[in-house]
Every structure is written in C-alpha cells, then in structure tokens.
Design a protein around this motif. Structure first.
Motif, PDB file in Angstrom:
ATOM      1  N   THR A 111      -5.284   1.610  -2.763  1.00 54.53           N
ATOM      2  CA  THR A 111      -4.297   0.527  -2.785  1.00 54.53           C
ATOM      3  C   THR A 111      -4.246  -0.467  -1.633  1.00 54.53           C
ATOM      4  OG1 THR A 111      -2.707   2.020  -1.492  1.00 54.53           O
ATOM      5  CG2 THR A 111      -2.722   2.125  -3.723  1.00 54.53           C
ATOM      6  N   PHE A 152       1.016  -1.211   0.126  1.00 51.32           N
ATOM      7  CA  PHE A 152      -0.034  -0.116   0.013  1.00 51.32           C
ATOM      8  C   PHE A 152       0.786   1.235  -0.203  1.00 51.32           C
ATOM      9  CE2 PHE A 152       0.474  -1.367   4.512  1.00 51.32           C
ATOM     10  CZ  PHE A 152       0.736  -0.291   4.965  1.00 51.32           C
ATOM     11  N   THR A 153       0.264   2.257  -0.613  1.00 57.21           N
ATOM     12  CA  THR A 153       0.998   3.573  -0.590  1.00 57.21           C
ATOM     13  C   THR A 153       1.267   4.146   0.962  1.00 57.21           C
ATOM     14  OG1 THR A 153      -1.105   4.693  -1.277  1.00 57.21           O
ATOM     15  CG2 THR A 153       0.401   4.256  -2.930  1.00 57.21           C
TER      16      THR A 153
END
Length: 249
Positions: A233, A136-137
C-alpha cells in the motif's frame, strides 16, 4: 524550560519524567527526536534508582507522529518504520511507564502512548490513527495495540476511517482509560506514578515483565503483517500525492 528536545528530570522517590518538547516540529518523529527519546529510555532502563517513568509532551501536543520527510522516505522505500523503533520503547522499558497524553496524539504519536502501562488522556485533546488519510495501512504496531487498549470496534473504526476523536468522544464510547481535563492529566499521571513508586523496584520489574510478556510475544507477528501491508500500500503514487497535500508542500 529547557531547550532540549527531550528533557529527562528526576522528580521524587524514583519517579523520572521524560518530557518531549520539540515545539518547532510538534514532537514529530524527526531524526533528532527519535535519537533523543530512544536515548532517554535507554538511560532510564539502566538506572537502578528509577522505579517509574512519566512520559509527557508540552502544552497542546503529546506527539504529532511521522514527519513529511519521514513519510517520504517510507514511500521511497529508504526506511521501514521498524528502523526507528519508537512504538515499543514504553513496552520494553523494564519499569512501568505512565503516559500523560495531555495534548494531541497524531498517528504514530498516538500509538506510541498506547504502549504505556498506564495511559492518561485529555478530554479536550485530539487523537487519531490517521495512517489511511495518506492512503497507506497502519504501522507501528497499531493494528495490535489499539484493539487491546480501546476495544476492537472503536480501534477498527479509527484505523479504517482515519477520523479524529477527542478524549471526550472516547469517554462517551466507554474507553477504559483514565480521561480527565487537560490541566488534570499530568497530576493524575503523577499520582499514579507515586503509587507505583511506593513499591519495591524488583517487584515492579517482575510484575511488569509478567504482565507484558503476552504483548511482547504477539507484537512481532503483527509487525511482520504491517510491513507486508506497507509493501502493498505504501508505494502507490496516490500516497505520495496525499503526503504532499496533507503537509501543504
């Protein structure tokens, strides 16, 4: 040493030390840790006798960031990282904060230290913005503060690759932060704190407010963008698998 997860100590001349020492969780962001650290900063912010805060960890850890439980809750959409606002504690503290990052800073734990007014790193310690390791970001304002403190080239590399760096690596890359041996970090931070504490409190508060105003103005926009990226994300099945794999459960 105190058995408190977060220990607040008056040192001298208006210097207050906040020591994070949750050894069982390596200063990870448990509910108890978050409550303790938030409460410590709230207490210090209200005290007129405080002029500077020294924030530090224990032994080989500054903070290991998000816990497995916390990341699971983020994945499930039960919480957002803004529900537990650790990232702006140092930024919003009215008096200067010196982060003595003598130990490893992982993910959100690393980012938290970057929001201090003065950040001291250890040559031997490991630092990483490892959000993408889980798929994930980045969050916690990292897309804003890391380029500000480390420079855009290195910050973008850190966030994209989720690689680990030692303080020595930062030194070679020209990072403009004090980077000393681990045993010197706290004393360096205390020397900086003593220099700050010589000044009148009202002057420290006034100047910090002025210097951080542009950061505080820009940060909310980056936080909104990070939350939007998390919506895209964070909820992938692969993210859940990566969380379980990294924590070994």
């Amino acid at each position: 040493m105190s058995d408190q997860i977060i220990e607040v100590s008056d040192l001298q001349d208006g210097i207050v030390q906040i020591r994070m020492q949750d050894r069982a969780n390596r200063n990870g962001f448990t509910v108890e840790f978050i409550a303790g650290l938030t409460g410590a900063f709230a207490e210090v912010s209200q005290r007129e006798d405080c002029r500077v805060v020294v924030l530090t960890g224990y032994d080989g850890y500054f903070s290991s960031g998000g816990t497995q439980e916390g990341l699971r809750d983020l994945y499930a959409g039960k919480i957002q990282f803004t529900d537990r606002d650790l990232y702006s504690l140092a930024l919003n503290c009215p008096i200067p904060v010196v982060a003595a990052m003598q130990g490893h800073g992982i993910g959100g734990g690393f980012v938290m230290g970057m929001f201090a007014d003065v950040t001291v790193l250890a040559r031997e310690a490991v630092y990483t913005a490892n959000f993408m390791k889980y798929g994930f970001t980045p969050g916690m304002g990292s897309t804003f503060i890391l380029p500000e403190k480390l420079g855009s080239v290195l910050a973008h590399e850190m966030m994209l690759t989720a690689a680990t760096y030692r303080g020595e690596d930062f030194l070679k890359r020209g990072v403009q932060l004090p980077i000393v041996s681990r045993e010197q970090v706290l004393e360096y931070a205390l020397d900086a704190a003593r220099s700050l504490a010589e000044k009148p409190r009202v002057s420290l508060v006034t100047l910090k407010n002025h210097l951080t105003a542009p950061l505080r103005a820009k940060l909310p926009g980056f936080i909104e963008q990070e939350i939007a990226m998390h919506e895209l994300t964070f909820h992938q099945p692969e993210v859940k698998s990566r969380i379980e794999a990294v924590f070994g459960k």
